[in-house]
Write an enzyme that holds these catalytic residues in place. Structure first.
Site, PDB file in Angstrom:
ATOM      1  N   CYS A 126      35.127   2.737 -22.461  1.00 52.50           N
ATOM      2  CA  CYS A 126      36.588   2.827 -22.328  1.00 52.50           C
ATOM      3  C   CYS A 126      37.008   4.283 -22.132  1.00 52.50           C
ATOM      4  CB  CYS A 126      37.272   2.294 -23.584  1.00 52.50           C
ATOM      5  SG  CYS A 126      36.876   0.616 -23.974  1.00 52.50           S
TER       6      CYS A 126
HETATM    7  N1  SAJ Z   1      34.841  10.433 -30.380  1.00 48.24           N
HETATM    8  C1  SAJ Z   1      34.782  11.778 -30.712  1.00 48.24           C
HETATM    9  N2  SAJ Z   1      35.740  12.287 -31.535  1.00 48.24           N
HETATM   10  C2  SAJ Z   1      36.749  11.509 -32.039  1.00 48.24           C
HETATM   11  C3  SAJ Z   1      36.800  10.138 -31.685  1.00 48.24           C
HETATM   12  C4  SAJ Z   1      35.833   9.621 -30.854  1.00 48.24           C
HETATM   13  O1  SAJ Z   1      33.885  12.499 -30.265  1.00 48.24           O
HETATM   14  O2  SAJ Z   1      37.579  12.025 -32.794  1.00 48.24           O
HETATM   15  C5  SAJ Z   1      33.836   9.887 -29.466  1.00 48.24           C
HETATM   16  C6  SAJ Z   1      33.070   8.732 -30.071  1.00 48.24           C
HETATM   17  O3  SAJ Z   1      31.945   9.190 -30.781  1.00 48.24           O
HETATM   18  C7  SAJ Z   1      32.669   7.933 -28.815  1.00 48.24           C
HETATM   19  C8  SAJ Z   1      33.829   8.165 -27.876  1.00 48.24           C
HETATM   20  O4  SAJ Z   1      34.506   9.351 -28.347  1.00 48.24           O
HETATM   21  O5  SAJ Z   1      31.488   8.451 -28.257  1.00 48.24           O
HETATM   22  C9  SAJ Z   1      34.823   7.015 -27.844  1.00 48.24           C
HETATM   23  O6  SAJ Z   1      35.110   6.731 -29.184  1.00 48.24           O
HETATM   24  P1  SAJ Z   1      36.400   5.810 -29.620  1.00 48.24           P
HETATM   25  O7  SAJ Z   1      36.570   6.001 -31.078  1.00 48.24           O
HETATM   26  O8  SAJ Z   1      37.549   6.090 -28.762  1.00 48.24           O
HETATM   27  O9  SAJ Z   1      35.847   4.340 -29.456  1.00 48.24           O
HETATM   28  P2  SAJ Z   1      35.819   3.355 -28.220  1.00 48.24           P
HETATM   29  O10 SAJ Z   1      35.278   3.949 -26.989  1.00 48.24           O
HETATM   30  O11 SAJ Z   1      35.171   2.122 -28.741  1.00 48.24           O
HETATM   31  O12 SAJ Z   1      37.368   3.101 -27.943  1.00 48.24           O
HETATM   32  C10 SAJ Z   1      37.924   1.888 -28.328  1.00 48.24           C
HETATM   33  C11 SAJ Z   1      39.184   1.824 -27.511  1.00 48.24           C
HETATM   34  N3  SAJ Z   1      39.704   0.498 -27.546  1.00 48.24           N
HETATM   35  C12 SAJ Z   1      40.186  -0.012 -26.380  1.00 48.24           C
HETATM   36  O13 SAJ Z   1      40.139   0.578 -25.328  1.00 48.24           O
HETATM   37  C13 SAJ Z   1      40.788  -1.350 -26.473  1.00 48.24           C
HETATM   38  C14 SAJ Z   1      40.224   2.787 -28.044  1.00 48.24           C
HETATM   39  O14 SAJ Z   1      41.498   2.500 -27.441  1.00 48.24           O
HETATM   40  C15 SAJ Z   1      40.360   2.661 -29.530  1.00 48.24           C
HETATM   41  O15 SAJ Z   1      41.352   3.559 -29.989  1.00 48.24           O
HETATM   42  C16 SAJ Z   1      39.014   2.995 -30.152  1.00 48.24           C
HETATM   43  O16 SAJ Z   1      38.124   1.928 -29.735  1.00 48.24           O
HETATM   44  C17 SAJ Z   1      39.087   3.037 -31.666  1.00 48.24           C
HETATM   45  O17 SAJ Z   1      40.105   3.556 -32.187  1.00 48.24           O
HETATM   46  O18 SAJ Z   1      38.093   2.633 -32.294  1.00 48.24           O
END
Ligand code: SAJ
Length: 447
Positions: free
Chosen positions: A287
């Site tokens: 995403c």
């Molecule tokens: N990450 C960081 N630092 C952060 C947060 C995330 O490096 O502060 C990295 C994570 O390790 C990962 C990537 O970014 O590699 C994405 O992480 P994410 O927490 O955004 O998780 P995703 O990719 O599973 O995003 C999903 C998304 N859901 C949808 O698109 C419906 C996102 O909108 C959500 O906000 C997110 O999950 C969530 O909050 O868990």
């Protein structure tokens, strides 16, 4: 289904909207879900649980077979919930698209990946839309859920459905409703995540909102499909840019010898106007690294450079190299060259406590280390093996790997890892996730 009613009673032909409204409200509508992945399967389950007859459609026979056996292949949907719905006859799946002729509603939940050129790959949406167009009939409510650029629904999907000669907003209804599934989230699942929906016409929006209200707790109608498409892109671009910001802050703090984790934790004490994001080894998942480039691609077409997105993409993309530089310097300080050193990664999933390695920065880090001649191994309680350079690398148990490694690198901070043992038994540790926040040791190098 609607068309029989319309053909059967020409004198009292009720509007398609009126008939569909009634069929949805009394749960007689036959609901379809096209694409039975981590979005489609849970959505199908929610509408079956709400009392609708639901038919899932997928091109993969293996998925359809598991589905019809009542065996859930989506972790967020336990067999205990899924099985009874399938065995009750409420919920079934097929690879036969002609079923669309019997549906009242259909949700398109197919992938929207990026091509290598960072252009949107709309092939799955096009294939799904063409299949619906082939079986189009009066009274059908079509909802696109796949994350995509603003304009997809009205520019790409609508013309294909209108080719049937049916009029949108009168004979059929078309909406966009962004999927917001967060796999593994223990608190927010399909039923209780607010559902944004926007239609091509006001009647379309009303139909979409009425539909989702039957099975989901909160529905948020908006004025158009483009607004709904842009909502999802804002949500994920917001995350990607803020992650890019803290990654750039980590690069600054590294040079200025400041603990970036302490800075963020202290900033997070601000009770308003701040939301913590954390630096890491890079941006993984299907995403966040992808969705913003759907927006930047479309905005370029509109004549606006999405510079924030491009810059954040560059910074996030550089983090694996930054991590490998940290590893190289840490080994160097121990008088060890990277070449021929054994580097053991803890975690290859793209974020904690899941098994998904798509776009995981761990894969980039492994490749970069292998190119520098290091011997690389990994442990991950959720990932059994990964594919790197056409070869398969199997996960190893934590011990004795962390003991024998010249350097251990924490890439994914899974909760269930015995970090105390890791600190005690490793020679050198590079921690890219602050997983060792509570530990003090000379052998720990933090991002
Ligand atoms: N990450 C960081 N630092 C952060 C947060 C995330 O490096 O502060 C990295 C994570 O390790 C990962 C990537 O970014 O590699 C994405 O992480 P994410 O927490 O955004 O998780 P995703 O990719 O599973 O995003 C999903 C998304 N859901 C949808 O698109 C419906 C996102 O909108 C959500 O906000 C997110 O999950 C969530 O909050 O868990």
């Amino acid at each position: 289904m609607i068309s029989d009613t319309i053909q059967a009673a020409p004198a009292q032909v009720a509007s398609a909207a009126g008939i569909l409204r009634e069929r949805i409200a009394n749960k007689k509508a036959h609901v379809g879900v096209l694409g039975l992945g981590y979005v489609g399967l849970p959505l199908a389950v929610e509408f079956a649980r709400a009392g609708f007859e639901v038919t899932g459609i997928d091109v993969q026979q293996s998925k359809v077979d598991l589905f019809n056996a009542g065996r859930s292949y989506v972790k967020d949907v336990p067999d205990a919930t899924f099985g009874p719905l399938v065995h009750s006859g409420k919920l079934r799946a097929t690879t036969d698209f002609s079923i669309i002729e019997q549906l009242d509603t259909i949700d398109i939940c197919v992938p929207t990946p990026l091509r290598k050129t960072k252009d949107p790959d709309m092939s799955f949406v096009v294939a799904a839309t063409d299949a619906i167009a082939q079986h189009m009939h009066p009274g059908l409510l079509v909802m696109l859920e796949s994350t995509t650029y603003p304009g997809t629904t009205d520019e790409l999907v609508l013309p294909k459905l209108q080719a049937s000669g049916l009029e949108v907003g009168k004979d059929f209804f078309l909406c966009f409703s962004p999927e917001r599934v967060d796999p593994g989230n223990p608190k927010y699942q399909t039923a209780n995540i607010p559902k944004v929906v926007g239609g091509i016409t006001p009647v379309c929006t009303e139909m979409g909102a009425l539909f989702y209200k039957q099975a989901l707790e909160t529905v948020v109608p908006v004025s158009s499909t483009r607004v709904a498409e842009m909502v999802k892109l804002l949500e994920n671009t917001f995350r990607m840019i803020n992650i890019g910001l803290v990654n750039e802050l980590a690069l600054m703090c590294d040079r200025m010898n400041i603990n970036v984790w302490e800075v963020i934790d202290a900033a997070a004490t601000k009770p308003f106007g701040f939301m913590p994001f954390y630096p890491g080894p890079g941006l993984g998942g299907h995403c966040i690294p992808i969705d913003p480039f759907y927006l930047s691609w479309k905005s370029k077409e509109a004549g606006i450079e999405a510079r924030f997105i491009e810059l954040a993409g560059y910074i996030n993309g550089r983090m694996p190299e930054f991590v490998v530089e940290k590893i190289q310097n840490a080994l160097n300080d121990a008088a060890k060259p990277v070449r021929s050193s054994h580097v053991h990664l803890l975690g290859t999933a793209y974020k904690r406590d899941i098994d998904d390695v798509r776009e995981s920065p761990a894969l980039d880090i492994i490749l970069l280390l292998q190119r520098r001649g290091a011997h690389v191994s990994f442990s991950d309680p959720y990932v059994k093996q990964i594919r790197i350079n056409e070869t398969t690398l199997a996960a190893e148990p934590l011990l004795p790997s962390v003991e024998s490694a010249d350097c251990v690198v924490i890439v994914t901070d899974h909760s269930g890892v015995d970090y105390k043992t890791v600190v005690e038994r490793s020679k050198l540790i590079v921690d890219t996730r602050n997983a060792l926040k509570g530990f003090r040791s000379e052998k720990i190098v933090r991002l």
